[in-house]
Design an enzyme around this catalytic site. Structure first.
Site, PDB file in Angstrom:
ATOM      1  N   LYS A 107       0.817  -1.215   0.000  1.00 47.19           N
ATOM      2  CA  LYS A 107       0.000   0.000   0.000  1.00 47.19           C
ATOM      3  C   LYS A 107       0.852   1.267   0.000  1.00 47.19           C
ATOM      4  CE  LYS A 107      -0.768  -0.006   5.024  1.00 47.19           C
ATOM      5  NZ  LYS A 107      -0.025   1.222   5.331  1.00 47.19           N
ATOM      6  N   THR A 108       2.021   1.237   0.669  1.00 49.61           N
ATOM      7  CA  THR A 108       2.880   2.422   0.681  1.00 49.61           C
ATOM      8  C   THR A 108       3.405   2.717  -0.719  1.00 49.61           C
ATOM      9  OG1 THR A 108       3.544   1.957   2.964  1.00 49.61           O
ATOM     10  CG2 THR A 108       4.927   3.471   1.715  1.00 49.61           C
TER      11      THR A 108
ATOM     12  N   ASP B  41      -3.921   7.154   4.756  1.00 48.23           N
ATOM     13  CA  ASP B  41      -3.399   5.808   5.011  1.00 48.23           C
ATOM     14  C   ASP B  41      -3.999   5.261   6.308  1.00 48.23           C
ATOM     15  OD1 ASP B  41      -1.898   3.511   4.796  1.00 48.23           O
ATOM     16  OD2 ASP B  41      -0.014   4.436   5.422  1.00 48.23           O
ATOM     17  N   GLU B  42      -4.001   3.936   6.475  1.00 41.21           N
ATOM     18  CA  GLU B  42      -4.488   3.275   7.701  1.00 41.21           C
ATOM     19  C   GLU B  42      -5.874   3.797   8.083  1.00 41.21           C
ATOM     20  OE1 GLU B  42      -2.917   0.822   8.718  1.00 41.21           O
ATOM     21  OE2 GLU B  42      -0.768   1.067   8.469  1.00 41.21           O
TER      22      GLU B  42
ATOM     23  N   GLN C 121      -6.850  -5.312  10.249  1.00 35.96           N
ATOM     24  CA  GLN C 121      -5.731  -4.871  11.073  1.00 35.96           C
ATOM     25  C   GLN C 121      -6.100  -3.722  12.008  1.00 35.96           C
ATOM     26  OE1 GLN C 121      -1.638  -4.979   9.222  1.00 35.96           O
ATOM     27  NE2 GLN C 121      -2.823  -4.950   7.333  1.00 35.96           N
TER      28      GLN C 121
ATOM     29  N   ARG D  45       3.277 -10.501  10.458  1.00 40.99           N
ATOM     30  CA  ARG D  45       4.589  -9.855  10.581  1.00 40.99           C
ATOM     31  C   ARG D  45       5.691 -10.775  10.045  1.00 40.99           C
ATOM     32  NH1 ARG D  45       2.919  -5.739   9.884  1.00 40.99           N
ATOM     33  NH2 ARG D  45       0.985  -6.886   9.645  1.00 40.99           N
TER      34      ARG D  45
END
Length: 727
Positions: free
Chosen positions: A33-34, A221-222, A252, A601
């Site tokens: 996504k970044t 974002d997020e 998340q 992770r």
């Protein structure tokens, strides 16, 4: 990073090319996504000719904002004119220019109060309300201030919603007074940055119009972590051009306790017309086996968009599940696996993360990693012996070994609260000096050294309890004496709240008692001074190389990070998931999201561990495996009794996905160390503990009890312990 549209996959490109309107991208963990966000900013500037001045990008952490800013700067010129910031820094910037338009009591040089500043304000309010040092009131007021602001209600609405809360009649006036003090000091707190900006936009529509006109394209974002007021700010800023691009993953969302509302993703369609939705399901981080595990778990949540992470990577190592007898075996398994991967498979210590639901579980890992000379660092909390509640208990114990330890005395004399402040300490010091006594000696003899009744009343009860305990100090076993000190001084009574912080502190104290019990069992006949010496050594780990350390952290602390190998430990009911989530579907779904974050992770290796017994809530208890293990298809097949001599062995488990056939087969090479060179009676040198003598070795030659001078007996795995035979 260079600007290269071809580096994006097909789904990312589809989202990139739609520049106008409201766009929602549901982006799974590790889905790039970044990369998409930074390429979108560059695409708007390079391909669409949008001025950087007209672009706003909002994220949640300074780290993420800095990373995004650096990437965009490497792609296009003029990136420094793009507003890339967190919500709070964006609001601070707006308020610096405009807060006087909202309230003339403020000027643009306002101070943003830190937590410690806020604590001082609350203490001032306590004094004004004649609450003295009422710690319960202070905590209650701090909670309600934050809760009130995060809910963004009027005080009248908040009072109505909380009418059954304790002391709400006193809390509301205290909140009003809190706001008055901040305003009179030209100060705002962290929550005020959002609230005052939203209020500014409401009361000064011309200011909102300026920013809404300026920001033609807004990226967030997020988005799953936005709360009510953050969503409101976004809607206001996008009210003119309506070009809003949000990226989020409801799977998340793990910060509902901070006001985050993943349902903002669902409500996005209700607040904007013709919303286009894109899914990013390709994962670039993890192997197929890890992703299949994550998918299998999270599908049990009902409140989510359907997503299924996939990767072009191969299956990779099988996910390993281990059930151990207790927390010591669990820590040994983790340590041995790390040792093997580092020494035989080319891993570095920084490639590993040990993830826990609660900070209270870190002690066994800290102790074993230290024993095996494995460098590590703690995130999401202090090192065990540096935590305040542990320092308090140890300070009590230190006074029985060294009554001249003034620092220990000053630390605990008003803990738990006894109404002893600076003035009382100053008066006691005058008495001590007049009678040529130490501060602690004056406390213990206060009734014989002064006629001042108020001073006697403050210290005499403490002195009596200490004297009573002193009589049993030399007679009782160390572990029983430590428990009695905690009980007689009422230490646990200081942490009787039902919030996670108090639960964590109580569990930490229980972990300390467990470590004292273990010390006594391994070192019969030794006393408190030896234990405190051992503790001082365990806490002295600052010399390790900070650039190459195993990470020991809560899951909350590592969101957004990734590691080659991840251990998710303590997978037991009432720990992970946490006890308060049981019985609440919403809370259980958040716990499952937290587990999902932990799993995702991992890049190459994932280890899931639980214990059959654990020292918890003041006693050793049998533990049920986490329901999440059941949801992943793990079922026990006659788990055998295991003793320390069997720690290198593992019970067999079955798994119902991806042909996980034999959980004892892993892709890494086991350490090959000749342990036959060690004999009972040998003198050995440990890199941390110094010189010791081998007292006994297990029949399989794997483990040894070694007595170290001044430290006591340690039971170590000979395969990985940093030992050198002296003679």
């Amino acid at each position: 990073m260079t600007y290269d549209i071809n580096s994006l996959n097909d789904e990312q490109k589809k989202a990139l090319f739609v520049t106008d309107g409201a766009i929602l991208v549901t982006a799974g963990a590790g889905s790039g996504k970044t990369r998409l966000l930074t390429h979108r900013i560059a695409y708007l500037i390079k391909e669409k000719g949008i001025s950087p001045f007209n672009i706003l990008a909002i994220t949640f952490t300074n780290k993420a904002a800095n990373e995004m800013r650096e990437r965009v700067s490497s792609m296009v010129e003029g990136a420094e004119n793009v507003w890339i910031s967190t919500f709070h820094s964006m609001c601070a910037k707006i308020l610096r220019l405009n807060i006087h338009n909202l309230d003339s009591n403020y000027n643009n040089n306002f101070t943003i109060y830190s937590d410690s500043d806020i604590d001082k304000v609350i203490k001032q309010i306590q004094i004004e309300l004649d609450k003295g040092d009422d710690d319960k009131f202070r905590k209650n007021l701090a909670f309600h201030i934050s809760n009130y602001k995060n809910n963004y209600n009027s005080l009248q609405e908040y009072k109505k919603d909380n009418e059954f809360s304790n002391d709400i009649g006193e809390i509301i006036p205290a909140i009003i007074r809190y706001e008055e003090i901040l305003k009179s000091n030209n100060a705002v707190d962290f929550d005020d940055l959002l609230i005052l900006t939203d209020r500014l936009f409401e009361n000064c529509p011309e200011i909102l119009q300026y920013y809404a006109e300026r920001f033609k394209y807004i990226l967030v974002d997020e988005f799953q972590d936005t709360n009510k007021i953050q969503f409101d700010l976004v809607k206001k800023l996008a009210s003119v051009h309506k070009n809003l691009f949000v990226v989020g993953d409801e799977d998340q969302c793990i910060y509902s306790w901070r006001g985050a509302n993943f349902e903002n993703i669902y409500h996005f369609k209700d607040n904007f017309q013709d919303v286009q939705v894109f899914k990013l399901e390709r994962n670039y981080r993890s192997t197929k086996n890890i992703l299949d595990t994550a998918n299998l778990l999270i599908k049990n949540n009902k409140s989510r968009y359907s997503k299924n992470l996939w990767t072009e990577k191969d299956c990779g190592s099988e996910v390993v599940r281990r059930e151990l007898n207790d927390e010591q075996e669990e820590a040994d398994f983790v340590s041995r696996t790390i040792y093997s991967l580092v020494n035989n498979n080319g891993y570095s210590y920084k490639d590993f993360a040990i993830l826990l639901r609660l900070n209270a579980l870190t002690l066994p890992f800290e102790e074993r990693l230290l024993a095996y000379n494995i460098p590590h660092k703690i995130f999401g909390g202090y090192k065990f012996y540096e935590r305040a509640e542990i320092k308090n208990v140890l300070s009590y114990l230190r006074l029985f070994v060294n009554p001249k330890d003034e620092q220990a005395f000053l630390r605990i004399i008003n803990f738990p609260k006894r109404g002893i402040g600076d003035s009382a300490i100053s008066s006691l010091r005058k008495v001590a000096n007049a009678n040529n006594k130490t501060l602690f000696e004056a406390c213990l003899n206060i009734e014989n050294l002064t006629d001042e009744r108020a001073l006697i009343n403050k210290f005499s009860n403490f002195a009596k309890i200490y004297a009573d305990l002193l009589s049993s100090y030399e007679l009782e076993p160390l572990d029983e004496f430590a428990s009695e000190v905690i009980e007689k001084f009422g230490i646990k009574n200081a942490y009787q709240g039902k919030n996670e912080e108090d639960i964590d502190k109580l569990m930490n104290i229980d972990s300390l008692l467990a470590s004292i019990q273990t010390f006594v069992q391994k070192n019969p006949g030794t006393g408190l001074s030896e234990y405190l010496e051992s503790v001082s050594l365990v806490s002295d780990i600052d010399s390790f190389d900070e650039s190459n350390n195993v990470t020991v952290a809560t899951v909350h602390a590592v969101k957004g990070l990734e590691f080659k190998a991840v251990f998710v430990v303590g997978l037991e009911e009432k720990i992970f998931p946490i006890s308060r989530a049981i019985g609440s579907e919403a809370d259980m779904e958040e716990e499952r999201r937290l587990m999902y974050v932990a799993i995702t992770r991992a890049e190459e290796n994932l280890f899931l561990t639980n214990c059959r017994t654990r020292f918890i809530y003041g006693k050793r208890d049998y533990m049920l495996p986490s329901r999440f293990l059941g949801e992943l298809g793990y079922t026990n097949v006659k788990p055998k009794s295991s003793f320390f001599t069997e720690r290198h062995e593992t019970p067999t488990y079955s798994h119902d996905i991806n042909s996980f056939k034999n959980q004892t087969n892993t892709s890494f090479t086991k350490a090959k160390v000749d342990t036959s060179i060690y004999k009972v009676g040998q003198m050995v040198l440990h890199t941390k503990f110094g010189i010791g003598i081998i007292q006994s070795i297990t029949s399989d030659g794997k483990c040894a009890d070694i007595s170290f001078n001044g430290i006591g007996t340690k039971t170590l795995l000979l395969e990985i312990a940093p030992l050198k035979i002296i003679k």
